[in-house]
Design an enzyme around this catalytic site. Structure first.
Site, PDB file in Angstrom:
ATOM      1  N   HIS A  18       8.902 -12.968  -9.698  1.00 34.38           N
ATOM      2  CA  HIS A  18       9.222 -11.718  -8.990  1.00 34.38           C
ATOM      3  C   HIS A  18       8.027 -11.345  -8.137  1.00 34.38           C
ATOM      4  O   HIS A  18       7.102 -10.674  -8.601  1.00 34.38           O
ATOM      5  CB  HIS A  18       9.559 -10.622 -10.018  1.00 34.38           C
ATOM      6  N   HIS A  20       7.443 -10.385  -3.837  1.00 32.79           N
ATOM      7  CA  HIS A  20       7.976 -10.239  -2.472  1.00 32.79           C
ATOM      8  C   HIS A  20       6.902 -10.743  -1.517  1.00 32.79           C
ATOM      9  O   HIS A  20       5.779 -10.218  -1.534  1.00 32.79           O
ATOM     10  CB  HIS A  20       8.276  -8.772  -2.163  1.00 32.79           C
ATOM     11  N   HIS A 198      17.359  -6.502  -8.217  1.00 31.60           N
ATOM     12  CA  HIS A 198      16.557  -5.413  -8.770  1.00 31.60           C
ATOM     13  C   HIS A 198      17.530  -4.393  -9.368  1.00 31.60           C
ATOM     14  O   HIS A 198      18.480  -3.974  -8.688  1.00 31.60           O
ATOM     15  CB  HIS A 198      15.760  -4.717  -7.667  1.00 31.60           C
ATOM     16  N   GLU A 201      14.944  -0.149 -12.111  1.00 29.91           N
ATOM     17  CA  GLU A 201      13.535   0.166 -11.807  1.00 29.91           C
ATOM     18  C   GLU A 201      13.429   1.689 -11.724  1.00 29.91           C
ATOM     19  O   GLU A 201      12.753   2.313 -12.529  1.00 29.91           O
ATOM     20  CB  GLU A 201      13.126  -0.493 -10.483  1.00 29.91           C
ATOM     21  N   ASP A 279       5.181  -8.504  -8.324  1.00 33.05           N
ATOM     22  CA  ASP A 279       6.006  -7.690  -7.423  1.00 33.05           C
ATOM     23  C   ASP A 279       5.426  -7.643  -5.999  1.00 33.05           C
ATOM     24  O   ASP A 279       5.857  -8.402  -5.137  1.00 33.05           O
ATOM     25  CB  ASP A 279       6.204  -6.282  -8.014  1.00 33.05           C
ATOM     26  N   ASP A 280       4.472  -6.759  -5.769  1.00 32.32           N
ATOM     27  CA  ASP A 280       3.849  -6.604  -4.441  1.00 32.32           C
ATOM     28  C   ASP A 280       2.331  -6.501  -4.649  1.00 32.32           C
ATOM     29  O   ASP A 280       1.748  -5.414  -4.518  1.00 32.32           O
ATOM     30  CB  ASP A 280       4.382  -5.336  -3.763  1.00 32.32           C
TER      31      ASP A 280
HETATM   32  N1  ADE Z   1      10.750  -4.312  -2.199  1.00 25.58           N
HETATM   33  C1  ADE Z   1       9.503  -4.713  -2.438  1.00 25.58           C
HETATM   34  N2  ADE Z   1       9.109  -4.311  -3.656  1.00 25.58           N
HETATM   35  C2  ADE Z   1      10.138  -3.654  -4.200  1.00 25.58           C
HETATM   36  C3  ADE Z   1      10.363  -3.012  -5.444  1.00 25.58           C
HETATM   37  N3  ADE Z   1       9.435  -2.945  -6.392  1.00 25.58           N
HETATM   38  N4  ADE Z   1      11.559  -2.433  -5.658  1.00 25.58           N
HETATM   39  C4  ADE Z   1      12.507  -2.477  -4.724  1.00 25.58           C
HETATM   40  N5  ADE Z   1      12.349  -3.060  -3.551  1.00 25.58           N
HETATM   41  C5  ADE Z   1      11.180  -3.652  -3.279  1.00 25.58           C
HETATM   42 ZN    ZN Z   2      10.462  -6.261  -6.591  1.00 30.43          ZN
END
Ligand code: ADE
Ligand code: ZN
Length: 340
Positions: A18, A20, A198, A201, A279-280
């Site tokens: 996971h 992006h 997703h 969350e 994630d990011d």
């Molecule tokens: N796009 C990038 N990161 C995300 C996240 N944590 N939740 C939803 N969309 C995303």
């Molecule tokens: Zn994500």
């Protein structure tokens, strides 16, 4: 004194499931790419951009994330972005990465779908050849956009079916339930794409249920709010549906108040099939190993738990049996030598 778990985490071969690719855009690279493309960021400097990394919810973050992705125009931009992530991942002993990309963020600005995919895939091929790091690419539909836009994106992906293993669903969750994309996901599955989404969350447990029942996903990205529904937890456990959990993301986006209240330990104790991911990472203060260490320190996880999380990551990856067995062998050798 608590033991330093970082060396143990670093020694574990693992998969990341996971991440992006647009979320790996570090500020320095964003400014460098903007400059060479003659484009601008809505921030005057790297420091000003970093100062904007204070989010109270998912949407706060998405506003900055989409603004920064706006510097990416050429295939080489997508190449540089992806290569930089792959180098960081390999340094964390990631041997296999399943990477999301958000084509609509780019096609809406006039960037061709092929430009995005070609740049990313060239870096993925180089990582396989030069770093021994394999990967899969997953196309995420932006759930705040409509069904027609998602269908158009799916059509654009069809000629690249050989390079894109699956479809996912990301962006603002609240008010955008999985069922909004039921028909797009059905078409994607019929075309042979694997489905993930997703869910849970920020959105309710009901969205996790819809992702399973309506989108027929094989994994849930995040899934935290599933814990609100004991019957859903039972089903996730019984069906061994992997959850791709992202602890530092959850902290930065205020999904949890602090790391000691993160539900990961509870998830493991309930028998859920949990993995740890970044994630990011450019925005949330750490790559995948930082996530393992942060959650372990806050929740008192031991080496057994950490090895289990790495094992889960390989088991939950979209791999054929031989590839999975090879990575599992690497992991088990690393675990046994770490006890000697
Ligand atoms: N796009 C990038 N990161 C995300 C996240 N944590 N939740 C939803 N969309 C995303
Ligand atoms: Zn994500």
């Amino acid at each position: 004194m608590p033991i330093d778990l970082a060396p143990f985490v670093g020694a574990l071969p693992k998969a990341e499931l996971h991440v992006h690719i647009e979320g790996t855009l570090e500020p320095d690279l964003a400014f460098a790419i903007a400059e060479r493309n003659g484009s601008t960021l809505p921030y005057a400097s790297v420091d000003e951009l970093r100062a904007a990394y204070r989010f109270s919810n998912l949407q706060d973050f998405l506003d900055v994330y989409y603004a920064c992705a706006g510097v990416l125009f050429e295939s080489r931009d997508f190449y540089d972005l992806t290569w930089a992530y792959l180098l960081r991942a390999r340094a964390d002993n990631v041997r296999h990465a399943e990477i999301f990309f958000d084509p609509q963020t780019h096609t809406a600005r006039g960037v061709a779908f092929e430009t995005v995919v070609d740049g990313i895939c060239q870096a993925l091929d180089d990582a396989r050849d030069k770093l021994g790091l394999t990967s899969r690419l997953i196309l995420c539909f932006l759930r705040h956009l409509d069904e027609a836009d998602a269908f158009e994106t799916l059509e654009a992906a069809m000629p690249r079916r050989d390079r894109i293993i699956g479809v996912g669903l990301d962006s603002g969750e609240r008010g955008n339930p999985p069922s909004k994309f039921a028909r797009v996901f059905r078409r994607a599955r019929e075309a042979g794409f694997v489905a993930v989404a997703h869910a849970g969350e920020e959105g309710p447990a009901e969205y996790v249920r819809e992702a399973l029942d309506v989108l027929e996903v094989v994994r849930i990205d995040h899934g935290n709010r599933a814990l609100d529904d004991p019957a859903l937890v039972d089903e996730l456990v019984r069906r061994r549906i992997p959850l791709t959990v992202c602890p530092l993301s959850n902290l930065k986006l205020c999904v949890v108040d602090d790391m000691t209240s993160h539900p990961l330990k509870r998830m493991l104790d309930l028998g859920l099939f949990v993995t740890v991911n970044s994630d990011d990472p450019a925005y949330f203060g750490g790559y995948v190993n930082d996530n393992y260490v942060a959650v372990a320190e806050a929740l008192g996880l031991g080496k057994d738990d950490l090895a289990r999380l790495a094992r889960n990551s390989i088991e939950a990856a979209l791999l054929d049996d031989a590839h999975r067995a090879r990575l599992t062998g690497l992991l088990e050798r690393a675990v046994s030598s770490s006890w000697q």
